[in-house]
Scaffold this active site. Structure first.
Site, PDB file in Angstrom:
ATOM      1  N   ASP A  20       5.450 -17.624  39.004  1.00  0.00           N
ATOM      2  CA  ASP A  20       5.614 -18.763  38.074  1.00  0.00           C
ATOM      3  C   ASP A  20       6.060 -20.039  38.784  1.00  0.00           C
ATOM      4  O   ASP A  20       6.767 -20.865  38.197  1.00  0.00           O
ATOM      5  CB  ASP A  20       6.632 -18.435  36.960  1.00  0.00           C
ATOM      6  CG  ASP A  20       6.307 -17.136  36.264  1.00  0.00           C
ATOM      7  OD1 ASP A  20       5.128 -16.921  35.988  1.00  0.00           O
ATOM      8  OD2 ASP A  20       7.231 -16.349  36.022  1.00  0.00           O
ATOM      9  N   GLU A  21       5.659 -20.233  40.019  1.00  0.00           N
ATOM     10  CA  GLU A  21       6.088 -21.427  40.775  1.00  0.00           C
ATOM     11  C   GLU A  21       5.262 -22.656  40.425  1.00  0.00           C
ATOM     12  O   GLU A  21       5.537 -23.746  40.934  1.00  0.00           O
ATOM     13  CB  GLU A  21       5.967 -21.177  42.297  1.00  0.00           C
ATOM     14  CG  GLU A  21       6.834 -20.042  42.833  1.00  0.00           C
ATOM     15  CD  GLU A  21       6.080 -18.726  42.843  1.00  0.00           C
ATOM     16  OE1 GLU A  21       4.988 -18.646  42.255  1.00  0.00           O
ATOM     17  OE2 GLU A  21       6.596 -17.755  43.432  1.00  0.00           O
ATOM     18  N   LYS A  23       1.725 -22.373  40.608  1.00  0.00           N
ATOM     19  CA  LYS A  23       0.534 -22.247  41.468  1.00  0.00           C
ATOM     20  C   LYS A  23      -0.703 -22.773  40.755  1.00  0.00           C
ATOM     21  O   LYS A  23      -1.570 -23.384  41.369  1.00  0.00           O
ATOM     22  CB  LYS A  23       0.287 -20.768  41.833  1.00  0.00           C
ATOM     23  CG  LYS A  23       1.341 -20.173  42.719  1.00  0.00           C
ATOM     24  CD  LYS A  23       1.030 -18.722  43.051  1.00  0.00           C
ATOM     25  CE  LYS A  23       1.204 -17.772  41.896  1.00  0.00           C
ATOM     26  NZ  LYS A  23       2.559 -17.585  41.402  1.00  0.00           N
ATOM     27  N   ASN A  45      -1.589  -9.368  34.823  1.00  0.00           N
ATOM     28  CA  ASN A  45      -0.147  -9.698  34.751  1.00  0.00           C
ATOM     29  C   ASN A  45       0.085 -11.181  35.071  1.00  0.00           C
ATOM     30  O   ASN A  45       1.110 -11.756  34.736  1.00  0.00           O
ATOM     31  CB  ASN A  45       0.694  -8.806  35.687  1.00  0.00           C
ATOM     32  CG  ASN A  45       0.123  -8.685  37.086  1.00  0.00           C
ATOM     33  OD1 ASN A  45      -0.992  -9.128  37.361  1.00  0.00           O
ATOM     34  ND2 ASN A  45       0.878  -8.083  37.979  1.00  0.00           N
ATOM     35  N   GLY A  47      -0.827 -15.324  34.825  1.00  0.00           N
ATOM     36  CA  GLY A  47      -1.242 -16.172  33.707  1.00  0.00           C
ATOM     37  C   GLY A  47      -1.286 -17.629  34.112  1.00  0.00           C
ATOM     38  O   GLY A  47      -0.289 -18.169  34.583  1.00  0.00           O
ATOM     39  N   HIS A  48      -2.467 -18.236  33.991  1.00  0.00           N
ATOM     40  CA  HIS A  48      -2.598 -19.664  34.281  1.00  0.00           C
ATOM     41  C   HIS A  48      -2.958 -20.381  32.995  1.00  0.00           C
ATOM     42  O   HIS A  48      -3.962 -20.061  32.369  1.00  0.00           O
ATOM     43  CB  HIS A  48      -3.724 -19.925  35.299  1.00  0.00           C
ATOM     44  CG  HIS A  48      -3.348 -19.511  36.677  1.00  0.00           C
ATOM     45  ND1 HIS A  48      -4.264 -19.353  37.671  1.00  0.00           N
ATOM     46  CD2 HIS A  48      -2.150 -19.233  37.214  1.00  0.00           C
ATOM     47  CE1 HIS A  48      -3.640 -18.979  38.778  1.00  0.00           C
ATOM     48  NE2 HIS A  48      -2.352 -18.900  38.522  1.00  0.00           N
ATOM     49  N   GLN A 231       1.472 -13.843  41.274  1.00  0.00           N
ATOM     50  CA  GLN A 231       2.895 -13.464  41.429  1.00  0.00           C
ATOM     51  C   GLN A 231       3.532 -14.214  42.608  1.00  0.00           C
ATOM     52  O   GLN A 231       3.148 -15.339  42.871  1.00  0.00           O
ATOM     53  CB  GLN A 231       3.057 -11.937  41.553  1.00  0.00           C
ATOM     54  CG  GLN A 231       2.708 -11.172  40.271  1.00  0.00           C
ATOM     55  CD  GLN A 231       1.247 -10.852  40.117  1.00  0.00           C
ATOM     56  OE1 GLN A 231       0.614 -10.386  41.053  1.00  0.00           O
ATOM     57  NE2 GLN A 231       0.690 -11.106  38.956  1.00  0.00           N
ATOM     58  N   THR A 246       6.201  -6.187  41.789  1.00  0.00           N
ATOM     59  CA  THR A 246       4.915  -5.762  41.264  1.00  0.00           C
ATOM     60  C   THR A 246       4.333  -4.752  42.254  1.00  0.00           C
ATOM     61  O   THR A 246       4.971  -4.432  43.267  1.00  0.00           O
ATOM     62  CB  THR A 246       3.991  -6.974  41.001  1.00  0.00           C
ATOM     63  OG1 THR A 246       2.859  -6.533  40.234  1.00  0.00           O
ATOM     64  CG2 THR A 246       3.533  -7.659  42.276  1.00  0.00           C
ATOM     65  N   THR A 308       3.848 -13.029  28.908  1.00  0.00           N
ATOM     66  CA  THR A 308       4.618 -12.259  27.928  1.00  0.00           C
ATOM     67  C   THR A 308       5.460 -13.133  27.001  1.00  0.00           C
ATOM     68  O   THR A 308       6.012 -12.640  26.027  1.00  0.00           O
ATOM     69  CB  THR A 308       5.579 -11.294  28.654  1.00  0.00           C
ATOM     70  OG1 THR A 308       6.425 -12.086  29.507  1.00  0.00           O
ATOM     71  CG2 THR A 308       4.839 -10.274  29.494  1.00  0.00           C
ATOM     72  N   PRO A 311      11.718 -15.366  27.962  1.00  0.00           N
ATOM     73  CA  PRO A 311      12.473 -16.445  28.601  1.00  0.00           C
ATOM     74  C   PRO A 311      12.698 -16.125  30.074  1.00  0.00           C
ATOM     75  O   PRO A 311      12.981 -14.977  30.431  1.00  0.00           O
ATOM     76  CB  PRO A 311      13.814 -16.455  27.854  1.00  0.00           C
ATOM     77  CG  PRO A 311      13.851 -15.218  27.047  1.00  0.00           C
ATOM     78  CD  PRO A 311      12.474 -14.651  26.939  1.00  0.00           C
ATOM     79  N   ARG A 312      12.516 -17.126  30.933  1.00  0.00           N
ATOM     80  CA  ARG A 312      12.726 -16.889  32.364  1.00  0.00           C
ATOM     81  C   ARG A 312      14.185 -17.106  32.716  1.00  0.00           C
ATOM     82  O   ARG A 312      14.847 -17.980  32.155  1.00  0.00           O
ATOM     83  CB  ARG A 312      11.860 -17.825  33.194  1.00  0.00           C
ATOM     84  CG  ARG A 312      10.389 -17.562  33.016  1.00  0.00           C
ATOM     85  CD  ARG A 312       9.539 -18.482  33.885  1.00  0.00           C
ATOM     86  NE  ARG A 312       8.125 -18.291  33.569  1.00  0.00           N
ATOM     87  CZ  ARG A 312       7.233 -19.267  33.461  1.00  0.00           C
ATOM     88  NH1 ARG A 312       7.597 -20.522  33.691  1.00  0.00           N
ATOM     89  NH2 ARG A 312       5.988 -19.009  33.154  1.00  0.00           N
TER      90      ARG A 312
HETATM   91  P1  IMP Z   1       4.030  -5.809  36.683  1.00  0.00           P
HETATM   92  O1  IMP Z   1       3.342  -6.643  37.692  1.00  0.00           O
HETATM   93  O2  IMP Z   1       3.517  -6.022  35.272  1.00  0.00           O
HETATM   94  O3  IMP Z   1       4.077  -4.369  37.076  1.00  0.00           O
HETATM   95  O4  IMP Z   1       5.573  -6.295  36.624  1.00  0.00           O
HETATM   96  C1  IMP Z   1       6.465  -6.095  37.720  1.00  0.00           C
HETATM   97  C2  IMP Z   1       7.403  -7.296  37.861  1.00  0.00           C
HETATM   98  O5  IMP Z   1       6.656  -8.422  38.263  1.00  0.00           O
HETATM   99  C3  IMP Z   1       8.114  -7.695  36.572  1.00  0.00           C
HETATM  100  O6  IMP Z   1       9.399  -8.192  36.896  1.00  0.00           O
HETATM  101  C4  IMP Z   1       7.266  -8.828  36.027  1.00  0.00           C
HETATM  102  O7  IMP Z   1       7.996  -9.699  35.193  1.00  0.00           O
HETATM  103  C5  IMP Z   1       6.867  -9.505  37.347  1.00  0.00           C
HETATM  104  N1  IMP Z   1       5.598 -10.232  37.251  1.00  0.00           N
HETATM  105  C6  IMP Z   1       4.352  -9.725  37.228  1.00  0.00           C
HETATM  106  N2  IMP Z   1       3.440 -10.707  37.174  1.00  0.00           N
HETATM  107  C7  IMP Z   1       4.112 -11.864  37.179  1.00  0.00           C
HETATM  108  C8  IMP Z   1       3.719 -13.243  37.182  1.00  0.00           C
HETATM  109  O8  IMP Z   1       2.526 -13.601  37.184  1.00  0.00           O
HETATM  110  N3  IMP Z   1       4.738 -14.153  37.206  1.00  0.00           N
HETATM  111  C9  IMP Z   1       6.044 -13.793  37.267  1.00  0.00           C
HETATM  112  N4  IMP Z   1       6.452 -12.532  37.277  1.00  0.00           N
HETATM  113  C10 IMP Z   1       5.504 -11.561  37.234  1.00  0.00           C
END
Ligand code: IMP
Length: 436
Positions: A20-21, A23, A45, A47-48, A231, A246, A308, A311-312
């Protein structure tokens, strides 16, 4: 084209924190001149956020470069593909008049997310017998487990009905037992899943390609290629805050494996970092805020997960992490995003080391215990207390903002090449700091 864009020959963009930087914005900015935009790991997982006809949509799988009509978008073998999400995105883009045919390539070696991967991901998260990771619930971990366990289903398997049915049968023999006996969940039906995935094959056919061959030929013919990591470095399965990570390699090394290109073909690696730090999900976060500061930063930065909506968690910029990211990814430079979110702070802190008991730690540690129980050592710079959203050049930034940026550069040892001061493309300061 300026020197940053000219340097793009083969450029990897990686998240240098916990994802979530920002990108998406930087990839969008650079992909307007790219011939190829490729994803190499992760899955739905990510999201843009994209804007179409003034409405916001989120792309989870297809590279956001698809919005630039000259770019060919590639989903590499390292990505785990959820066909349900893929076709939702294809339909959305087509309905908005975006031409996909001939512009989207999907590796025949990529693994496919199956219904049992999503069920297992969610069941594991809900279970009291397993560590809660706070995953996105998209089936990513279980799909990579099957890949490494050599029981995964790849895009090529969809092409042959007998092979596909047999692989699903073998998987269900095991997965149905786990779902029933450990998680008390309903059983999945072999024929229903086989039918569903055969129908995906028909729709996917036109996009399937030998991505490694395509990428290498594109590089040979001098195309400008942007590889977008999903990620972030601290979520990397090898180098992140394990087990709160992840299941893929979002670091730059993952780009070669995930696309079938060699390390000698990469020209530049740019790391994306926010001017502060955020994380979603569980796991250690040394510079995390508590109380009012956490709420204030979340509101100012609109810090809610794109996939999802969670909240971050928020905190100060952590230079221990930044230095680690420079080292693990071999970063040439940094794009610093969301500087404007700090516009109203009187004092801004930068974590430069961790204190654990009597120890001072400068290198990002592997031990969770240290990360969970250490206190960051901070330096402070005065805030600038004026808006920066409209500023177009580094020189025009307030003196204290320049000082903040130069302080970070001197601590982490690489230049900050791009500074983002708002979500729009125009709200970007490009500094021509490369020595090409
Ligand atoms: P997974 O990738 O769904 O297995 O989640 C593993 C960890 O990576 C969790 O803490 C997620 O919140 C985090 N995560 C996965 N994808 C993203 C992303 O695109 N941005 C930020 N965190 C992520």
């Amino acid at each position: 084209m300026n020197r940053i864009e000219a340097a793009m020959a083969v450029t990897i963009i990686v998240g240098a924190q916990w994802g979530d930087e920002g990108k998406g914005k930087i990839v969008d900015l650079l992909s307007k001149d790219a011939d190829v935009v490729a994803r190499c790991q992760g899955g739905a997982n990510a999201g843009h956020t994209i804007v179409l006809e003034d409405k916001k949509y989120i792309l989870h799988l297809i590279p956001s470069g698809i919005l630039h009509s000259q770019a060919i978008c590639v989903i590499g073998n390292g990505v785990v593909i959820d066909p349900v999400v893929l076709f939702e995105e294809i339909e959305l883009l087509k309905s908005k008049g975006i031409e996909i045919g001939g512009r989207l390539l999907i590796s025949h070696r990529a693994h496919v997310i199956m219904p049992y991967h999503k069920l297992l991901d969610q069941a594991q998260e809900d279970s009291s017998i397993e560590t809660k990771i706070g995953t996105t619930g998209r089936g990513i971990g279980p799909a990579y487990v099957d890949k490494v366990n050599r029981t995964g289903i790849r895009v090529v398997d969809l092409l042959d009905e007998d092979i596909l049915r047999n692989k699903i049968r073998l998987n269900l023999q095991q997965k149905n037992e786990i779902l029933k006996k450990i998680y008390n969940k309903a059983q999945l039906d072999l024929e229903a899943i086989t039918r569903q995935y055969l129908s995906f094959d028909k729709k996917m056919d036109e996009y399937i390609a030998d991505v490694s061959t395509f990428m290498n030929e594109a590089i040979d013919s001098g195309k400008r290629i942007l590889i977008e990591g999903a990620q972030g470095t601290l979520l990397d399965i090898d180098f992140g805050t394990y087990p709160y990570v992840t299941s893929s390699n979002p670091t730059s090394g993952g780009a070669c494996i995930g696309l079938g290109i060699g390390p000698t073909r990469i020209n530049r690696v740019i790391g994306i970092q926010k001017a502060y730090t955020t994380r979603v999900g569980e796991g250690p976060f040394p510079t995390e805020f508590s109380g009012d500061m956490a709420v204030q930063m979340r509101e100012l930065g609109d810090e809610f997960g794109a996939t999802t909506g969670r909240p971050r968690r928020c905190g100060w910029f952590d230079a221990v992490i930044a230095r680690y990211s420079v080292r693990i990814n071999g970063l040439d430079s940094i794009a610093l995003t969301k500087l404007d979110v700090l516009d109203t702070f009187k004092e801004i802190k930068i974590g430069i080391a961790y204190r654990y008991g009597t120890k001072r730690i400068e290198n990002f540690p592997a031990e969770l215990k240290i990360l969970q129980h250490s206190d960051p050592e901070y330096i402070s710079v005065p805030g600038w207390n004026m808006p920066t959203k409209h500023i177009k050049t580094f020189d025009a930034l307030p003196e204290n903002a320049k000082r903040y940026i130069e302080t970070i550069e001197s601590i982490i040892g690489v230049p900050i090449c791009i500074i983002s001061v708002g979500p729009d493309r125009e709200q970007t300061i490009k500094r021509d700091v490369f020595d090409l």
